[in-house]
Design a protein around this motif. Structure first.
Motif, PDB file in Angstrom:
ATOM      1  N   ILE A   4     -13.434   3.694   1.676  1.00  0.00           N
ATOM      2  CA  ILE A   4     -12.268   3.360   0.837  1.00  0.00           C
ATOM      3  C   ILE A   4     -11.189   2.689   1.705  1.00  0.00           C
ATOM      4  CG2 ILE A   4     -12.602   5.107  -0.968  1.00  0.00           C
ATOM      5  CD1 ILE A   4      -9.921   6.056   1.136  1.00  0.00           C
ATOM      6  N   LEU A   5     -10.353   1.906   1.016  1.00  0.00           N
ATOM      7  CA  LEU A   5      -9.207   1.272   1.671  1.00  0.00           C
ATOM      8  C   LEU A   5      -7.961   2.093   1.357  1.00  0.00           C
ATOM      9  CD1 LEU A   5      -7.839  -1.180   3.122  1.00  0.00           C
ATOM     10  CD2 LEU A   5      -7.689  -2.271   0.871  1.00  0.00           C
ATOM     11  N   PHE A   6      -7.286   2.566   2.404  1.00  0.00           N
ATOM     12  CA  PHE A   6      -6.046   3.324   2.223  1.00  0.00           C
ATOM     13  C   PHE A   6      -4.877   2.368   2.422  1.00  0.00           C
ATOM     14  CE2 PHE A   6      -2.524   6.041   3.167  1.00  0.00           C
ATOM     15  CZ  PHE A   6      -2.770   7.221   2.474  1.00  0.00           C
ATOM     16  N   VAL A   7      -3.973   2.318   1.443  1.00  0.00           N
ATOM     17  CA  VAL A   7      -2.840   1.391   1.508  1.00  0.00           C
ATOM     18  C   VAL A   7      -1.545   2.187   1.639  1.00  0.00           C
ATOM     19  CG1 VAL A   7      -1.603  -0.430   0.286  1.00  0.00           C
ATOM     20  CG2 VAL A   7      -4.096  -0.300   0.144  1.00  0.00           C
ATOM     21  N   ASP A   8      -0.785   1.908   2.684  1.00  0.00           N
ATOM     22  CA  ASP A   8       0.456   2.656   2.930  1.00  0.00           C
ATOM     23  C   ASP A   8       1.485   2.387   1.828  1.00  0.00           C
ATOM     24  OD1 ASP A   8       0.516  -0.037   4.456  1.00  0.00           O
ATOM     25  OD2 ASP A   8       2.610   0.483   4.107  1.00  0.00           O
ATOM     26  N   CYS A   9       2.488   3.252   1.750  1.00  0.00           N
ATOM     27  CA  CYS A   9       3.443   3.193   0.633  1.00  0.00           C
ATOM     28  C   CYS A   9       4.213   1.869   0.611  1.00  0.00           C
ATOM     29  CB  CYS A   9       4.425   4.365   0.719  1.00  0.00           C
ATOM     30  SG  CYS A   9       3.624   5.983   0.738  1.00  0.00           S
ATOM     31  N   GLU A  10       4.653   1.371   1.760  1.00  0.00           N
ATOM     32  CA  GLU A  10       5.423   0.121   1.788  1.00  0.00           C
ATOM     33  C   GLU A  10       4.583  -1.032   1.230  1.00  0.00           C
ATOM     34  OE1 GLU A  10       8.549  -0.448   2.468  1.00  0.00           O
ATOM     35  OE2 GLU A  10       8.821  -2.426   3.367  1.00  0.00           O
ATOM     36  N   ALA A  11       3.314  -1.102   1.631  1.00  0.00           N
ATOM     37  CA  ALA A  11       2.448  -2.188   1.162  1.00  0.00           C
ATOM     38  C   ALA A  11       2.053  -1.987  -0.302  1.00  0.00           C
ATOM     39  CB  ALA A  11       1.202  -2.289   2.040  1.00  0.00           C
ATOM     40  N   ALA A  12       1.821  -0.737  -0.718  1.00  0.00           N
ATOM     41  CA  ALA A  12       1.383  -0.477  -2.088  1.00  0.00           C
ATOM     42  C   ALA A  12       2.482  -0.775  -3.100  1.00  0.00           C
ATOM     43  CB  ALA A  12       0.920   0.979  -2.239  1.00  0.00           C
ATOM     44  N   PHE A  13       3.746  -0.527  -2.709  1.00  0.00           N
ATOM     45  CA  PHE A  13       4.828  -0.660  -3.692  1.00  0.00           C
ATOM     46  C   PHE A  13       5.767  -1.831  -3.414  1.00  0.00           C
ATOM     47  CE2 PHE A  13       3.710   3.883  -3.840  1.00  0.00           C
ATOM     48  CZ  PHE A  13       3.413   3.994  -5.193  1.00  0.00           C
ATOM     49  N   TYR A  14       5.821  -2.305  -2.160  1.00  0.00           N
ATOM     50  CA  TYR A  14       6.823  -3.322  -1.831  1.00  0.00           C
ATOM     51  C   TYR A  14       6.178  -4.646  -1.437  1.00  0.00           C
ATOM     52  CZ  TYR A  14      10.958  -5.465   0.291  1.00  0.00           C
ATOM     53  OH  TYR A  14      11.980  -6.314   0.600  1.00  0.00           O
ATOM     54  N   ARG A  15       5.351  -4.630  -0.395  1.00  0.00           N
ATOM     55  CA  ARG A  15       4.740  -5.877   0.073  1.00  0.00           C
ATOM     56  C   ARG A  15       3.283  -5.924  -0.388  1.00  0.00           C
ATOM     57  NH1 ARG A  15       7.343  -9.310   4.268  1.00  0.00           N
ATOM     58  NH2 ARG A  15       5.875 -10.954   4.717  1.00  0.00           N
ATOM     59  N   THR A  16       3.088  -6.081  -1.679  1.00  0.00           N
ATOM     60  CA  THR A  16       1.743  -5.967  -2.252  1.00  0.00           C
ATOM     61  C   THR A  16       0.834  -7.132  -1.857  1.00  0.00           C
ATOM     62  OG1 THR A  16       2.564  -7.001  -4.276  1.00  0.00           O
ATOM     63  CG2 THR A  16       2.528  -4.609  -4.234  1.00  0.00           C
ATOM     64  N   ALA A  24      -4.323  -9.372   0.218  1.00  0.00           N
ATOM     65  CA  ALA A  24      -4.997 -10.254   1.182  1.00  0.00           C
ATOM     66  C   ALA A  24      -6.182  -9.526   1.820  1.00  0.00           C
ATOM     67  CB  ALA A  24      -4.001 -10.707   2.255  1.00  0.00           C
ATOM     68  N   VAL A  25      -5.943  -8.289   2.256  1.00  0.00           N
ATOM     69  CA  VAL A  25      -7.017  -7.528   2.920  1.00  0.00           C
ATOM     70  C   VAL A  25      -8.202  -7.344   1.975  1.00  0.00           C
ATOM     71  CG1 VAL A  25      -7.634  -5.227   3.795  1.00  0.00           C
ATOM     72  CG2 VAL A  25      -5.494  -6.317   4.531  1.00  0.00           C
ATOM     73  N   ALA A  26      -7.911  -6.910   0.740  1.00  0.00           N
ATOM     74  CA  ALA A  26      -9.002  -6.627  -0.202  1.00  0.00           C
ATOM     75  C   ALA A  26      -9.824  -7.888  -0.482  1.00  0.00           C
ATOM     76  CB  ALA A  26      -8.416  -6.074  -1.508  1.00  0.00           C
ATOM     77  N   GLN A  27      -9.128  -9.014  -0.646  1.00  0.00           N
ATOM     78  CA  GLN A  27      -9.868 -10.235  -1.005  1.00  0.00           C
ATOM     79  C   GLN A  27     -10.631 -10.818   0.186  1.00  0.00           C
ATOM     80  OE1 GLN A  27      -7.642 -12.675  -4.240  1.00  0.00           O
ATOM     81  NE2 GLN A  27      -6.105 -11.380  -3.292  1.00  0.00           N
ATOM     82  N   PHE A  56     -16.309  -1.651  -0.473  1.00  0.00           N
ATOM     83  CA  PHE A  56     -15.309  -0.581  -0.329  1.00  0.00           C
ATOM     84  C   PHE A  56     -14.695  -0.305  -1.689  1.00  0.00           C
ATOM     85  CE2 PHE A  56     -11.294  -2.856  -0.904  1.00  0.00           C
ATOM     86  CZ  PHE A  56     -11.735  -4.166  -0.865  1.00  0.00           C
ATOM     87  N   GLY A  57     -14.067   0.875  -1.800  1.00  0.00           N
ATOM     88  CA  GLY A  57     -13.374   1.223  -3.037  1.00  0.00           C
ATOM     89  C   GLY A  57     -11.962   1.687  -2.733  1.00  0.00           C
ATOM     90  N   LEU A  58     -11.318   2.253  -3.742  1.00  0.00           N
ATOM     91  CA  LEU A  58      -9.978   2.813  -3.570  1.00  0.00           C
ATOM     92  C   LEU A  58     -10.048   4.323  -3.769  1.00  0.00           C
ATOM     93  CD1 LEU A  58      -7.871   0.158  -5.512  1.00  0.00           C
ATOM     94  CD2 LEU A  58      -8.254   0.345  -3.045  1.00  0.00           C
ATOM     95  N   MET A  59      -9.033   5.007  -3.261  1.00  0.00           N
ATOM     96  CA  MET A  59      -9.013   6.459  -3.341  1.00  0.00           C
ATOM     97  C   MET A  59      -8.811   6.913  -4.777  1.00  0.00           C
ATOM     98  SD  MET A  59      -6.809   8.460  -0.548  1.00  0.00           S
ATOM     99  CE  MET A  59      -6.658  10.182  -0.949  1.00  0.00           C
ATOM    100  N   ARG A  60      -9.408   8.055  -5.087  1.00  0.00           N
ATOM    101  CA  ARG A  60      -9.261   8.615  -6.430  1.00  0.00           C
ATOM    102  C   ARG A  60      -7.795   8.963  -6.715  1.00  0.00           C
ATOM    103  NH1 ARG A  60     -12.788  13.796  -7.745  1.00  0.00           N
ATOM    104  NH2 ARG A  60     -11.095  14.560  -6.477  1.00  0.00           N
ATOM    105  N   GLU A  61      -7.200   9.782  -5.842  1.00  0.00           N
ATOM    106  CA  GLU A  61      -5.782  10.110  -6.020  1.00  0.00           C
ATOM    107  C   GLU A  61      -5.104  10.065  -4.659  1.00  0.00           C
ATOM    108  OE1 GLU A  61      -4.173  13.233  -8.851  1.00  0.00           O
ATOM    109  OE2 GLU A  61      -3.458  14.012  -6.934  1.00  0.00           O
TER     110      GLU A  61
END
Ligand code: SF4
Ligand code: SF4
Length: 412
Positions: free
Chosen positions: A166-178, A183-186, A195-200
């Motif tokens: 899974i890809l873990f995305v920090d709070c600043e990137a998840a909510f501010y600098r999306t 870019a990473v995912a694509q 890869f996937g994303l976290m359930r919760e």
């Protein structure tokens, strides 16, 4: 001589643990660390130096100072690690000095000791209360943060939930600098990397640990690890250097031998995918750049070559690099909770970093840390230097339109 102070049992324990390291520094007293300290560089305040951070422990051991009296000084540290690299006691590890300098740990533990003794910094307390309420960092400014929106950045990318990686995305990137996680995912999709994303996903807990709220940090870590286990995750991809420290240092400390999750830094993964020919950046990006080493990658983890490999693979770039020694002394001021309590110091440190970049006659400063990119961008705007994330630059050279936002709004 001041009146001698009695300490609480938890303070006595702290002093016993740090006594030798602090005397080792105090008796050396060479202060080589001061000039590479980003806080010292912009404040010249002797109480806010690695030297003082150790000397305080000596004074506490002697009964001259209490944690209440010194706690506030320890706010003035980005936990960048430059002092540890510069300290001769580190260089002579295993030789004639007995103790490696661990100033970052000392700062973290002193902040924890303060909290354990009921001494709170107002900004830290508020930040951690809000993080606890929302299960994510409040993220500076008016950016709305909540659990239900943590995956909004990935809209339209068709990413699965769960899986071995899974890809873990920090709070600043998840909510501010999306734009960064997009870019990473694509790029990973382009490489055919599954890869996937976290359930919760909750906040990694690292910022709470950095500010001294260790119990909260541990609760968040326990949640994330339980979520990984419940959905069969074996490998976590990390794009943010702060998360990388948390998952490779804090989590092993919390969970010991039970912690069997592989942590992969996206920068290292991408450098490998370029080297083996899976990714071929072919579209020229006509910019004159220099690179800002995130403290937590180069100074804390020794990772400085892979980002440069990525930059050298992008056609069209003119790269004016700094020398290997100089790269150790730069910081954005965005780490260690400094912007939460002292945003004015963060701004000064970022301004100083941009002044150094401007001297190299560049139009772009490339960063690899979402938490650095906000203060660096603000300083860059005043100097006409664009601040760009390395993943976004690579995506551009691969012909990927990343979408997302470089500053709040969460637009896709
Ligand atoms: S941290 Fe290292 S360089 Fe700085 S004063 Fe202490 S021993 Fe000297
Ligand atoms: S970790 Fe960085 S900010 Fe903190 S005392 Fe050392 S050099 Fe200064």
């Amino acid at each position: 001589m001041t009146e001698s102070h009695a300490h609480s049992p938890v303070t006595e324990e702290f002093i016993a643990e740090w006594r030798n390291a602090s005397y080792s520094c105090f008796s050396s007293g060479h202060k080589f660390c001061r000039e590479v300290c980003p806080v010292m560089q912009v404040t010249r305040n002797e109480s806010w130096t690695p030297t003082a951070f150790h000397a305080n422990v000596v004074a506490m051991e002697q009964g001259e100072l209490t944690v209440e009296e010194v706690a506030e000084d320890y706010v003035n540290c980005t936990q960048c690690g430059a002092c540890e690299l510069r300290c001769p006691n580190t260089l002579f590890t295993g030789d004639f000095y007995r103790f490696r300098t661990r100033t970052v740990d000392l700062v973290k533990q002193m902040r924890t000791l303060a909290v354990d003794n009921g001494v709170h910094q107002p900004g830290y307390r508020r930040w951690n209360m809000l993080t606890d309420e929302r299960t994510h960092e409040p993220v500076l400014g008016e950016v709305p943060v909540s659990q239900e929106h943590v995956r909004d950045w990935s809209a339209g990318l068709d990413l699965p939930i769960g899986g071995e990686t899974i890809l873990f995305v920090d709070c600043e990137a998840a909510f501010y600098r999306t734009s960064v996680p997009r870019a990473v995912a694509q790029i990973l999709q382009r490489a055919g990397y599954e890869f996937g994303l976290m359930r919760e996903q909750w906040c990694c807990g690292g910022p709470a640990a950095e500010m001294g709220y260790r119990d909260q940090a541990r609760r968040f870590a326990e949640h994330n690890l339980a979520d990984w286990r419940a959905s069969g995750v074996r490998r976590v991809l990390v794009l943010d250097p702060h998360d990388y420290i948390t998952f490779t240092e804090d989590y092993p400390n919390f969970f010991g031998d039970d912690y069997d999750i592989e942590i992969v830094l996206v920068i290292e993964l991408l450098a490998g995918l370029i080297e083996d020919g899976t990714l071929r950046p072919e579209i020229p990006v006509e910019r004159t750049i220099t690179y800002h080493d995130p403290c937590r990658l180069n100074k804390r983890k020794g990772i400085w070559q892979e980002p440069r490999q990525i930059l050298r693979s992008i056609p069209g770039l003119t790269f004016h690099d700094v020398d290997h020694v100089t790269q150790w002394s730069y910081c954005s001021g965005g780490g260690g909770g400094l912007p939460v309590e002292k945003p004015e110091l963060t701004a000064k440190i970022s301004a100083s970093r941009l002044d150094q970049a401007a001297k190299l006659d560049v139009d772009t400063l490339v960063s690899a840390c979402p938490w650095s990119e906000r203060p660096l961008s603000e300083a860059g705007d005043a100097r006409s230097v664009d601040v760009v994330d390395i993943h976004e630059l690579l995506a551009e050279s691969l012909g990927i339109e990343v979408g997302g936002s470089r500053g709040g709004g969460g637009g896709v």
